[in-house]
Design an enzyme around this catalytic site. Structure first.
Site, PDB file in Angstrom:
ATOM      1  N   GLY A  16      18.265  44.297  13.289  1.00 25.95           N
ATOM      2  CA  GLY A  16      17.675  43.527  14.386  1.00 25.95           C
ATOM      3  C   GLY A  16      17.972  44.162  15.736  1.00 25.95           C
ATOM      4  CB  ALA A  17      19.321  47.420  16.535  1.00 23.84           C
ATOM      5  CE1 TYR A 156      17.008  31.441  14.183  1.00 25.67           C
ATOM      6  CE2 TYR A 156      17.912  29.408  15.066  1.00 25.67           C
ATOM      7  CZ  TYR A 156      17.895  30.787  15.022  1.00 25.67           C
ATOM      8  OH  TYR A 156      18.773  31.514  15.793  1.00 25.67           O
ATOM      9  CB  VAL A 157      18.259  24.262  11.755  1.00 24.68           C
ATOM     10  CG1 VAL A 157      19.574  23.506  11.627  1.00 24.68           C
ATOM     11  CG2 VAL A 157      17.699  24.128  13.176  1.00 24.68           C
ATOM     12  CE  LYS A 160      19.903  32.855  12.472  1.00 24.62           C
ATOM     13  NZ  LYS A 160      20.432  34.226  12.410  1.00 24.62           N
TER      14      LYS A 160
HETATM   15  N1  LIG Z   1      19.074  34.170  21.677  1.00 27.69           N
HETATM   16  C1  LIG Z   1      19.659  33.060  21.306  1.00 27.69           C
HETATM   17  O1  LIG Z   1      19.723  32.091  22.104  1.00 27.69           O
HETATM   18  C2  LIG Z   1      20.265  32.925  19.937  1.00 27.69           C
HETATM   19  C3  LIG Z   1      20.944  31.747  19.656  1.00 27.69           C
HETATM   20  C4  LIG Z   1      21.534  31.604  18.411  1.00 27.69           C
HETATM   21  C5  LIG Z   1      21.449  32.615  17.475  1.00 27.69           C
HETATM   22  N2  LIG Z   1      20.772  33.756  17.779  1.00 27.69           N
HETATM   23  C6  LIG Z   1      20.710  34.797  16.752  1.00 27.69           C
HETATM   24  O2  LIG Z   1      21.009  36.035  17.330  1.00 27.69           O
HETATM   25  C7  LIG Z   1      20.312  37.056  16.614  1.00 27.69           C
HETATM   26  C8  LIG Z   1      19.507  37.894  17.590  1.00 27.69           C
HETATM   27  O3  LIG Z   1      18.517  37.062  18.169  1.00 27.69           O
HETATM   28  P1  LIG Z   1      17.805  37.376  19.548  1.00 27.69           P
HETATM   29  O4  LIG Z   1      17.841  36.153  20.355  1.00 27.69           O
HETATM   30  O5  LIG Z   1      18.331  38.668  20.084  1.00 27.69           O
HETATM   31  O6  LIG Z   1      16.299  37.484  19.043  1.00 27.69           O
HETATM   32  P2  LIG Z   1      15.258  38.700  19.023  1.00 27.69           P
HETATM   33  O7  LIG Z   1      14.022  38.164  18.425  1.00 27.69           O
HETATM   34  O8  LIG Z   1      15.217  39.331  20.365  1.00 27.69           O
HETATM   35  O9  LIG Z   1      16.001  39.693  18.014  1.00 27.69           O
HETATM   36  C9  LIG Z   1      15.907  39.548  16.644  1.00 27.69           C
HETATM   37  C10 LIG Z   1      15.539  40.898  16.083  1.00 27.69           C
HETATM   38  O10 LIG Z   1      15.344  40.718  14.659  1.00 27.69           O
HETATM   39  C11 LIG Z   1      14.189  41.436  14.321  1.00 27.69           C
HETATM   40  N3  LIG Z   1      13.535  40.909  13.129  1.00 27.69           N
HETATM   41  C12 LIG Z   1      12.750  39.814  13.033  1.00 27.69           C
HETATM   42  N4  LIG Z   1      12.246  39.732  11.797  1.00 27.69           N
HETATM   43  C13 LIG Z   1      12.725  40.798  11.100  1.00 27.69           C
HETATM   44  C14 LIG Z   1      12.554  41.261   9.778  1.00 27.69           C
HETATM   45  N5  LIG Z   1      11.752  40.640   8.917  1.00 27.69           N
HETATM   46  N6  LIG Z   1      13.185  42.383   9.406  1.00 27.69           N
HETATM   47  C15 LIG Z   1      13.984  43.056  10.279  1.00 27.69           C
HETATM   48  N7  LIG Z   1      14.191  42.671  11.538  1.00 27.69           N
HETATM   49  C16 LIG Z   1      13.563  41.540  11.948  1.00 27.69           C
HETATM   50  C17 LIG Z   1      13.267  41.311  15.531  1.00 27.69           C
HETATM   51  O11 LIG Z   1      12.270  42.323  15.499  1.00 27.69           O
HETATM   52  C18 LIG Z   1      14.230  41.424  16.673  1.00 27.69           C
HETATM   53  O12 LIG Z   1      14.391  42.758  17.103  1.00 27.69           O
HETATM   54  C19 LIG Z   1      19.451  36.344  15.579  1.00 27.69           C
HETATM   55  O13 LIG Z   1      20.125  36.347  14.338  1.00 27.69           O
HETATM   56  C20 LIG Z   1      19.344  34.950  16.138  1.00 27.69           C
HETATM   57  O14 LIG Z   1      19.106  34.000  15.121  1.00 27.69           O
HETATM   58  C21 LIG Z   1      20.169  33.939  18.990  1.00 27.69           C
END
Ligand SMILES: NC(=O)c1ccc[n+]([C@@H]2O[C@H](COP(=O)([O-])OP(=O)(O)OC[C@H]3O[C@@H](n4cnc5c(N)ncnc54)[C@H](O)[C@@H]3O)[C@@H](O)[C@H]2O)c1
Length: 249
Positions: A16-17, A156-157, A160
């Site tokens: 997810g980078a 989603y919930v 997680k």
């Molecule tokens: N931003 C927030 O407020 C928040 C809150 C709680 C948890 N999170 C968690 O933090 C992590 C990063 O989230 P973020 O906010 O940076 O979101 P984001 O959408 O910017 O990043 C998530 C990344 O995962 C990738 N991704 C999505 N589907 C995919 C797949 N099928 N295969 C491979 N990669 C895939 C996306 O392309 C993206 O680059 C996630 O696990 C998210 O659930 C984020």
């Protein structure tokens, strides 16, 4: 006395980078000296991350596809010779309230990517960590798992919340091998999906956060690097809340 985090000699994989927290974590791990491989379903974005850290070619991987996960793990083991730090950040962030807000096949897709994807990536790399009796696994849960979601959707919930149980179970299995397994539970962090969702309503959130600001990706990446470092060597099975105090337990 100066305390520095030096991850020189450590290999890392961040999923997810392509953007958001995953990109920030990859960049910070690389700044700390780690050799970082990056993957995502968004190839262009993850290539930009790979270029930003001046490292290895990016890996395209859909975490919903078990064969692609096997390919990613095999490639990383072949190219890096092993992974010391695994950051399972990739996930679908989904919104919409109510049990009827999405179709059952969307439930499957979100659970497959977010929960099964994390499990399969760990499965693909943990034996290597066990053989070397060293490793750091950092999974991504969410504030949503504690509070039933604020705006995020039920699938989603559920995914997680599943990460928390999975993390604790794997922590018990891996502890005797010197591997720590922890989860991060970010609050409201201004990454692309969240920024879009809360646009214009930031002022509604800020009074609910004792530190009086929304989070930045760097706030979470800092904790990723801490958990990956020797400073966190006696922490495992934890869920670390990074939420400015929005939820306390
Ligand atoms: N931003 C927030 O407020 C928040 C809150 C709680 C948890 N999170 C968690 O933090 C992590 C990063 O989230 P973020 O906010 O940076 O979101 P984001 O959408 O910017 O990043 C998530 C990344 O995962 C990738 N991704 C999505 N589907 C995919 C797949 N099928 N295969 C491979 N990669 C895939 C996306 O392309 C993206 O680059 C996630 O696990 C998210 O659930 C984020």
């Amino acid at each position: 006395m100066t305390i520095e985090i030096d991850l020189t000699g450590k290999n890392a994989l961040v999923t997810g980078a392509a953007r958001g927290i995953g990109r920030a974590s990859a960049i910070l791990l690389a700044k700390a000296g780690a050799d970082v491989a990056v993957s995502d379903i968004l190839y262009e974005g993850v290539q930009e991350t790979a270029e930003a850290i001046g490292g290895r070619p990016a890996i395209r991987c859909d975490l919903g596809d078990p064969d692609q996960i096997t390919g990613m793990c095999d490639r990383v083991l072949a190219e890096l010779g092993g992974v010391d730090i695994l950051v399972n950040c990739g996930a679908i962030v989904a919104y919409g309230r109510g049990i009827g807000a999405f179709e059952p096949d969307e439930w499957d897709r979100v659970l497959d990517v977010n929960l099964r994807g994390t499990y399969l990536t760990c499965r693909g790399l943990v034996e290597n960590m066990k053989q070397r009796r060293d490793g750091r696994i950092i999974n991504f849960s969410s504030l949503a798992a504690h509070v039933g979601g604020i705006e995020t959707a039920m699938h989603y919930v559920a995914s997680k919340a599943g990460i928390i149980g999975f993390t604790r179970s794997l922590a018990k299995e891996c502890g005797p091998f010197g591997i720590t397994v922890n989860a991060l539970a970010p609050g409201v962090i201004l990454t692309p999906p969240v920024r879009k969702q809360v646009a214009g309503r930031e002022a509604d959130y800020i009074p609910t956060i004792p530190l009086r600001r929304l989070g930045e990706s760097r706030d979470v990446a800092n904790v990723v690097v801490f958990l990956a470092s020797p400073l966190a060597s006696y922490l495992t099975g934890l869920v670390v809340d990074v939420n400015g105090g929005q939820f306390m337990k």
